[in-house]
Structures are given as C-alpha cells and as structure tokens.
Design a protein around this motif. Structure first.
Motif, PDB file in Angstrom:
ATOM      1  N   LYS A 287      95.640 -30.158   0.541  1.00 38.26           N
ATOM      2  CA  LYS A 287      96.005 -31.548   0.280  1.00 38.26           C
ATOM      3  C   LYS A 287      95.403 -32.086  -1.015  1.00 38.26           C
ATOM      4  O   LYS A 287      95.927 -33.003  -1.620  1.00 38.26           O
TER       5      LYS A 287
ATOM      6  N   MET B  18      95.962 -40.986  -7.291  1.00 35.87           N
ATOM      7  CA  MET B  18      96.355 -41.853  -6.176  1.00 35.87           C
ATOM      8  C   MET B  18      96.553 -41.047  -4.892  1.00 35.87           C
ATOM      9  O   MET B  18      96.171 -41.474  -3.805  1.00 35.87           O
ATOM     10  N   ASP B  19      97.167 -39.874  -5.032  1.00 35.80           N
ATOM     11  CA  ASP B  19      97.343 -39.013  -3.860  1.00 35.80           C
ATOM     12  C   ASP B  19      96.000 -38.564  -3.309  1.00 35.80           C
ATOM     13  O   ASP B  19      95.795 -38.483  -2.096  1.00 35.80           O
TER      14      ASP B  19
ATOM     15  N   MET C 194      93.152 -40.171  -3.557  1.00 34.78           N
ATOM     16  CA  MET C 194      92.526 -41.316  -2.885  1.00 34.78           C
ATOM     17  C   MET C 194      93.148 -41.555  -1.506  1.00 34.78           C
ATOM     18  O   MET C 194      92.459 -41.886  -0.542  1.00 34.78           O
ATOM     19  N   LYS C 195      94.478 -41.363  -1.427  1.00 37.89           N
ATOM     20  CA  LYS C 195      95.158 -41.551  -0.147  1.00 37.89           C
ATOM     21  C   LYS C 195      94.663 -40.562   0.898  1.00 37.89           C
ATOM     22  O   LYS C 195      94.396 -40.925   2.051  1.00 37.89           O
ATOM     23  N   ASN C 196      94.514 -39.292   0.495  1.00 38.65           N
ATOM     24  CA  ASN C 196      94.018 -38.270   1.427  1.00 38.65           C
ATOM     25  C   ASN C 196      92.574 -38.542   1.831  1.00 38.65           C
ATOM     26  O   ASN C 196      92.191 -38.355   2.986  1.00 38.65           O
TER      27      ASN C 196
ATOM     28  N   TYR D 159      91.188 -41.461   1.956  1.00 36.05           N
ATOM     29  CA  TYR D 159      91.188 -42.639   2.834  1.00 36.05           C
ATOM     30  C   TYR D 159      91.553 -42.237   4.259  1.00 36.05           C
ATOM     31  O   TYR D 159      90.944 -42.673   5.234  1.00 36.05           O
ATOM     32  N   GLU D 160      92.582 -41.364   4.378  1.00 33.87           N
ATOM     33  CA  GLU D 160      93.043 -40.945   5.704  1.00 33.87           C
ATOM     34  C   GLU D 160      92.002 -40.132   6.441  1.00 33.87           C
ATOM     35  O   GLU D 160      91.886 -40.211   7.673  1.00 33.87           O
TER      36      GLU D 160
ATOM     37  N   LYS E 122      86.483 -45.612   3.642  1.00 31.08           N
ATOM     38  CA  LYS E 122      87.721 -46.383   3.601  1.00 31.08           C
ATOM     39  C   LYS E 122      87.528 -47.733   2.899  1.00 31.08           C
ATOM     40  O   LYS E 122      88.395 -48.184   2.149  1.00 31.08           O
TER      41      LYS E 122
ATOM     42  N   TRP F 286      91.056 -49.407  -4.876  1.00 31.28           N
ATOM     43  CA  TRP F 286      92.519 -49.533  -4.973  1.00 31.28           C
ATOM     44  C   TRP F 286      92.904 -50.969  -5.359  1.00 31.28           C
ATOM     45  O   TRP F 286      93.747 -51.197  -6.220  1.00 31.28           O
TER      46      TRP F 286
END
Length: 218
Positions: A164, A180-181, A183-185, A187-188, A195, A202
């Motif tokens: 990922k 951005m991707d 950061m998204k991973n 965060y999840e 978070k 963000w």
C-alpha cells in the motif's frame, strides 16, 4: 427345467419319428413339436445379457464432481531456505494425495480421508518458490508441506499482499498524489494520535497554511 442335452435328445428322437411317419396329421404334430424344441434349444444356448445401470457421468462425457472441504487453518514456520506448512489431518494415504506446485501458488488435495476429501491451497504466495524441490510428507496425524524458496530470506506472510505504501506508476509524475495516498493509508491504519496529526496536516494543506502536508511529521 430340462437341460440343453435333454432338448437335443428329444429333438433327435422326434426327427427319427418324422422320418417314419406317414399320416399328414401325425407329420404336422411332429413338425410343430420339432419347431418348438429348436426354439427352446436356441434360447438355452444364447447367453442372457447382464443388465447394467447407466452411469450418468459416463453418458454425458463429464467426470463426476468431487467436493472438497477447505483447510483454511494450519500452522507454518520457516528458515532462510524453505517454508513448512503443518496440516493437522489423520488417516491420509500418501497415494491419494494430489499436489500442484507452481512458482507463486500451491494446491494440495487429500482424497478419501475417512470418507471425505480435503483441500489446502494458497492461490498466490508471498514470494516465489521452486516447484520441483517442494514436497509432501505424510505423518500419522499430520501432513507437512515443504516449500523451497526461490531466494533466501524471511517471509512476512504466506499470502501475497499489495504494497500500500508503494505509489503507482501513474503517480510518479505527480509526487503530491503519492503523498496524499500515503497519508490516507497512514490515517486508516494509524492510532487516534496519528489520525489527529494527519487530519491537521490535511486541513492545513487544503487551507494553504502548509504547502507540504508532510511538514507536520518532520
């Protein structure tokens, strides 16, 4: 019931009587009896065909369907050269084990184990193996599946997983998209503190307070 030999002797005697009979009615009676005996002899000499139950699978040209119970739970360990899978299964016959080893997959089927069929399969392994060096070892209460690694080292998992954190080829032209991707991973998969930090970074990036959303992590 008269035997075939009895019928033959009767027929011989009737033919003898036919040769000496003179009266038409007597000849007719003897001829009728001779015809009846000849028919009985023919039936007695012809073997009776054995009735067979038709096989539905054979009639339509399709092999019978075999149902398998999936073995999804098993233990494993490894060294730098190979992996070993330990499948708890009693009553396995080595001659009734079918295995298919490929560079990135393994599929092992156990047939007629106490009346049932089992299957242990990994459709996509974490890394490549050497199929011709892999093997199956049957023990009284378990089966050991040995997989030889194509390259030495430790595996983090048996199953293949997409990375990922690795940006796609189409993101290389746009570094921000990859960030951005990432950061998204993060965060999840992160904890509450992570978070909060990512959400703040963000928000700052969208409001223009921070041009680099990763600045909060430095």
């Amino acid at each position: 019931m008269a035997s075939l030999d009895d019928y033959s002797q009767d027929l011989e005697e009737l033919r003898h009587l036919q040769s000496i009979a003179k009266r038409p009615r007597v000849l007719s009676l003897i001829s009728g009896e001779i015809a009846s005996l000849e028919n009985k002899i023919l039936k007695a000499a012809t073997p009776v065909p054995i009735a067979r139950t038709p096989n539905p699978a054979a009639s339509n040209g399709k092999a019978p369907t075999v149902n398998y119970i999936t073995l999804g739970s098993f233990s494993w360990d490894q060294d730098t050269d190979k992996l070993k899978l330990y499948v708890s299964l009693e009553g396995v016959d080595q001659e009734k084990v079918d295995s298919v080893f490929k560079e990135m997959s393994v599929d092992v089927k156990f047939h007629d184990v106490q009346g049932k069929n089992y299957r242990c399969a990994i459709p996509k392994l974490n890394k490549e193996i050497v199929p011709e060096k892999s093997k199956i070892t049957v023990k009284p209460n378990k089966v050991i599946i040995t997989l030889h690694k194509a390259s030495k080292g430790n595996w983090m998992d048996l199953h293949f997983k997409e990375d990922k954190l690795k940006p796609g080829m189409d993101k290389e032209k746009d570094p921000m998209a990859g960030i951005m991707d990432l950061m998204k991973n993060m965060y999840e998969e992160g904890d509450d503190e992570m978070k909060k930090t990512i959400a703040k970074a963000w928000t700052d990036a969208r409001s223009g307070k921070a041009a680099d959303p990763m600045s909060s992590f430095r």
